[in-house]
Design a protein around this motif. Structure first.
Motif, PDB file in Angstrom:
ATOM      1  N   SER A   1      -6.544   1.541  27.156  1.00 48.66           N
ATOM      2  CA  SER A   1      -6.482   1.075  25.885  1.00 48.66           C
ATOM      3  C   SER A   1      -5.530   0.255  26.246  1.00 48.66           C
ATOM      4  O   SER A   1      -4.279  -0.241  27.184  1.00 48.66           O
ATOM      5  CB  SER A   1      -5.179   2.282  25.372  1.00 48.66           C
ATOM      6  OG  SER A   1      -5.687   3.610  25.228  1.00 48.66           O
ATOM      7  N   VAL A   2      -5.984  -0.933  24.935  1.00 47.94           N
ATOM      8  CA  VAL A   2      -4.967  -1.995  24.969  1.00 47.94           C
ATOM      9  C   VAL A   2      -4.702  -2.993  23.641  1.00 47.94           C
ATOM     10  O   VAL A   2      -5.716  -2.221  22.849  1.00 47.94           O
ATOM     11  CB  VAL A   2      -5.861  -3.153  25.711  1.00 47.94           C
ATOM     12  CG1 VAL A   2      -7.493  -3.618  25.413  1.00 47.94           C
ATOM     13  CG2 VAL A   2      -5.142  -4.847  26.359  1.00 47.94           C
ATOM     14  N   GLU A   3      -3.852  -3.068  23.320  1.00 45.47           N
ATOM     15  CA  GLU A   3      -3.548  -4.172  22.371  1.00 45.47           C
ATOM     16  C   GLU A   3      -3.478  -5.524  22.175  1.00 45.47           C
ATOM     17  O   GLU A   3      -3.178  -6.008  23.662  1.00 45.47           O
ATOM     18  CB  GLU A   3      -2.114  -3.483  21.812  1.00 45.47           C
ATOM     19  CG  GLU A   3      -2.567  -1.187  21.550  1.00 45.47           C
ATOM     20  CD  GLU A   3      -1.760  -0.897  20.985  1.00 45.47           C
ATOM     21  OE1 GLU A   3      -1.521  -0.112  20.749  1.00 45.47           O
ATOM     22  OE2 GLU A   3      -0.466  -1.664  20.339  1.00 45.47           O
ATOM     23  N   VAL A   4      -3.652  -6.775  21.923  1.00 45.53           N
ATOM     24  CA  VAL A   4      -3.023  -7.797  21.413  1.00 45.53           C
ATOM     25  C   VAL A   4      -2.095  -7.471  20.890  1.00 45.53           C
ATOM     26  O   VAL A   4      -2.669  -7.815  19.484  1.00 45.53           O
ATOM     27  CB  VAL A   4      -3.734  -8.367  21.888  1.00 45.53           C
ATOM     28  CG1 VAL A   4      -3.873  -9.897  21.897  1.00 45.53           C
ATOM     29  CG2 VAL A   4      -5.021  -8.161  22.199  1.00 45.53           C
TER      30      VAL A   4
ATOM     31  N   ARG B   1      -0.301  -5.672  25.277  1.00 45.39           N
ATOM     32  CA  ARG B   1       0.221  -3.819  25.703  1.00 45.39           C
ATOM     33  C   ARG B   1      -0.858  -2.961  25.985  1.00 45.39           C
ATOM     34  O   ARG B   1      -2.130  -2.640  26.021  1.00 45.39           O
ATOM     35  CB  ARG B   1       0.815  -3.451  24.314  1.00 45.39           C
ATOM     36  CG  ARG B   1       1.215  -2.578  23.994  1.00 45.39           C
ATOM     37  CD  ARG B   1       1.456  -1.797  22.808  1.00 45.39           C
ATOM     38  NE  ARG B   1       2.577  -0.856  22.430  1.00 45.39           N
ATOM     39  CZ  ARG B   1       2.658  -0.093  21.854  1.00 45.39           C
ATOM     40  NH1 ARG B   1       2.179  -0.835  20.616  1.00 45.39           N
ATOM     41  NH2 ARG B   1       3.866   0.755  21.613  1.00 45.39           N
ATOM     42  N   ILE B   2      -0.460  -2.430  27.377  1.00 49.61           N
ATOM     43  CA  ILE B   2      -0.911  -0.496  27.629  1.00 49.61           C
ATOM     44  C   ILE B   2      -0.266   0.234  27.576  1.00 49.61           C
ATOM     45  O   ILE B   2       1.373   0.376  27.647  1.00 49.61           O
ATOM     46  CB  ILE B   2      -1.274  -0.801  28.952  1.00 49.61           C
ATOM     47  CG1 ILE B   2      -2.103  -1.896  29.750  1.00 49.61           C
ATOM     48  CG2 ILE B   2      -2.028   0.466  29.485  1.00 49.61           C
ATOM     49  CD1 ILE B   2      -2.237  -2.320  31.433  1.00 49.61           C
TER      50      ILE B   2
ATOM     51  N   MET C   1       3.061  -7.257  28.658  1.00 47.02           N
ATOM     52  CA  MET C   1       2.792  -8.084  29.366  1.00 47.02           C
ATOM     53  C   MET C   1       2.261  -9.537  28.629  1.00 47.02           C
ATOM     54  O   MET C   1       2.427  -9.897  27.828  1.00 47.02           O
ATOM     55  CB  MET C   1       1.569  -8.221  29.704  1.00 47.02           C
ATOM     56  CG  MET C   1       1.299  -7.267  31.023  1.00 47.02           C
ATOM     57  SD  MET C   1      -0.272  -6.605  31.678  1.00 47.02           S
ATOM     58  CE  MET C   1      -1.413  -5.678  30.258  1.00 47.02           C
ATOM     59  N   GLY C   2       3.690 -10.810  28.945  1.00 45.46           N
ATOM     60  CA  GLY C   2       3.997 -11.397  28.363  1.00 45.46           C
ATOM     61  C   GLY C   2       3.088 -12.940  28.561  1.00 45.46           C
ATOM     62  O   GLY C   2       2.811 -12.615  29.806  1.00 45.46           O
ATOM     63  N   ASN C   3       3.265 -14.312  28.108  1.00 43.78           N
ATOM     64  CA  ASN C   3       2.074 -15.338  28.176  1.00 43.78           C
ATOM     65  C   ASN C   3       3.276 -16.474  27.477  1.00 43.78           C
ATOM     66  O   ASN C   3       3.303 -16.631  25.774  1.00 43.78           O
ATOM     67  CB  ASN C   3       0.637 -14.795  27.708  1.00 43.78           C
ATOM     68  CG  ASN C   3      -0.160 -14.445  28.641  1.00 43.78           C
ATOM     69  OD1 ASN C   3      -0.407 -14.631  29.104  1.00 43.78           O
ATOM     70  ND2 ASN C   3      -0.584 -12.963  27.996  1.00 43.78           N
TER      71      ASN C   3
END
Length: 399
Positions: A43-46, A61-62, A114-116
């Motif tokens: 699963s992934v979220e932005v 995000r996972i 996870m940052g960017n």
């Protein structure tokens, strides 16, 4: 210079010719970070995050692992992964799920974020500034430390409704952590434990191309301003397509990709994941500002861990001092684990040792056993899971 230009042109033509052959590249080539995560069944979220100075960052995000499904009632402590210079969140998922750090953490029961940072592939938006204008690019990693990282941490804590998180930084991801804690020491209370891989504060012993051009940093700044270049190394769609085919491990031009990479980071052929090379090179470099790079060049020259040097006149206006202020590592009171290597050209052993001596709460320091382990091996090596990540998970679990 002519010879170097000719070689670069020949290299590009070879890649173009290879791409024209139409060989099928790795299935993850040219997929975004969220697409790669979805491809692997997670699963992934932005999440968009807006900083105090208006930059809009993309946070990936996972929320849970495959081995730790959403239905589990166990609490999932948040862990924030922060990437290196010219990198993005993709660095933590560009490997098989049982070997990539983000997936390993998710499957171990963590809520992975996870940052960017501003200016990379996923964070080129602002509430009012356009990335096509120079004003957008007037930042270095100092602004990432002061604005981006605190905004990201606060957002994660707000969404997860906890008071502290775990932090894992790689390279520049450690630099901005130290600088943030120096400028905003209250954030020590928001981080439970910090892991620094290839940790960078001092860079006076750095090797490779960056070290060789450091003495020309003022000339580089002047030339880039003259030609109106403020963005640094962001590859577009066409180059990504060329690299995806030309760097495929099944074609002869892949050797040139490997050699180019070794010239920048040092050689460790044994750990190079050839199958994933086109995936890596279509995500890296992910772009940044010229000032972010020249900030490191200044530090190679000065030997200090300091704020950006704008020159005496501008320094007086910004800092009320002719020279830039030093960052204070004694303010980093959060417990820290360091992972370094003896063949790291950018986080050289002498510089890491100096960093470790000045940090007040280093509870663990591992030097990777592989004597050829390079800087990018911390995220790209075939055996990074065995050499680094399993110890990272063990240390986090103990804190």
């Amino acid at each position: 210079m002519k010879l170097a230009g000719l070689q670069a042109t020949q290299w590009l033509l070879l890649l173009l010719a290879t791409a024209a052959q139409g060989k099928s590249p790795h299935p993850l080539v040219n997929k975004s970070t969220p697409e790669m995560i979805t491809y692997n069944g997670y699963s992934v979220e932005v999440h968009p995050v807006t900083t105090e100075d208006g930059y809009i960052l993309s946070l990936h995000r996972i929320p849970h692992g495959i081995k730790d499904p959403k239905t589990s009632r166990q609490p999932r402590p948040p862990v924030l992964l922060q990437h290196c210079l010219l990198c993005s969140s993709a660095e933590f998922v560009m490997n098989d799920p049982d070997k990539a750090l983000a997936y390993m953490l998710a499957d171990a029961g963590y809520d992975v974020w996870m940052g960017n940072v501003r200016g990379n592939t996923y964070s080129k938006n602002h509430v009012s500034l356009s990335p096509r204008k120079k004003e957008f690019w007037q930042f270095s990693w100092g602004q990432m430390a002061y604005y981006d990282l605190p905004a990201t941490i606060d957002y994660v804590l707000k969404v997860t409704q906890v008071e502290e998180l775990y932090y894992v930084g790689f390279s520049m991801g450690t630099t901005i952590f130290w600088a943030m804690m120096s400028d905003r020491p209250e954030y020590n209370h928001k981080v439970r434990f910090m892991v620094g891989m290839g940790p960078v504060a001092y860079v006076s012993h750095a090797k490779g191309p960056l070290a060789r051009v450091a003495s020309k940093v003022r000339t580089i700044e002047t030339v880039m301003k003259f030609f109106g270049r403020y963005e640094f190394l962001s590859f577009g769609f066409l180059m990504d397509q060329i690299l995806s085919f030309g760097c495929d491990h099944r074609v002869f031009t892949s050797a040139m990709c490997r050699n180019l990479l070794f010239q920048i980071t040092g050689s460790n052929k044994k750990q190079l994941n050839k199958e994933f090379l086109p995936v890596m090179l279509t995500h890296t470099p992910a772009g940044t500002s010229v000032f972010t790079v020249t900030h490191y060049l200044q530090e190679i020259q000065s030997g200090n861990f300091q704020k950006y040097d704008y020159g005496e006149e501008m320094n007086l206006q910004r800092y009320n001092s002719r020279s830039p202020p030093m960052y204070d590592l004694s303010k980093v009171t959060v417990p820290v684990a360091l992972f370094s290597s003896n063949n790291d050209w950018l986080a050289a052993p002498e510089d890491v040792e100096r960093l470790a001596l000045e940090l007040p709460n280093v509870v663990y320091h591992k030097i990777v056993e592989d004597p050829m382990f390079t800087h990018l091996d911390f995220v790209w090596a075939k055996d990074a899971d065995e050499l680094v990540y399993k110890d990272v998970l063990r240390i986090l679990a103990a804190h």
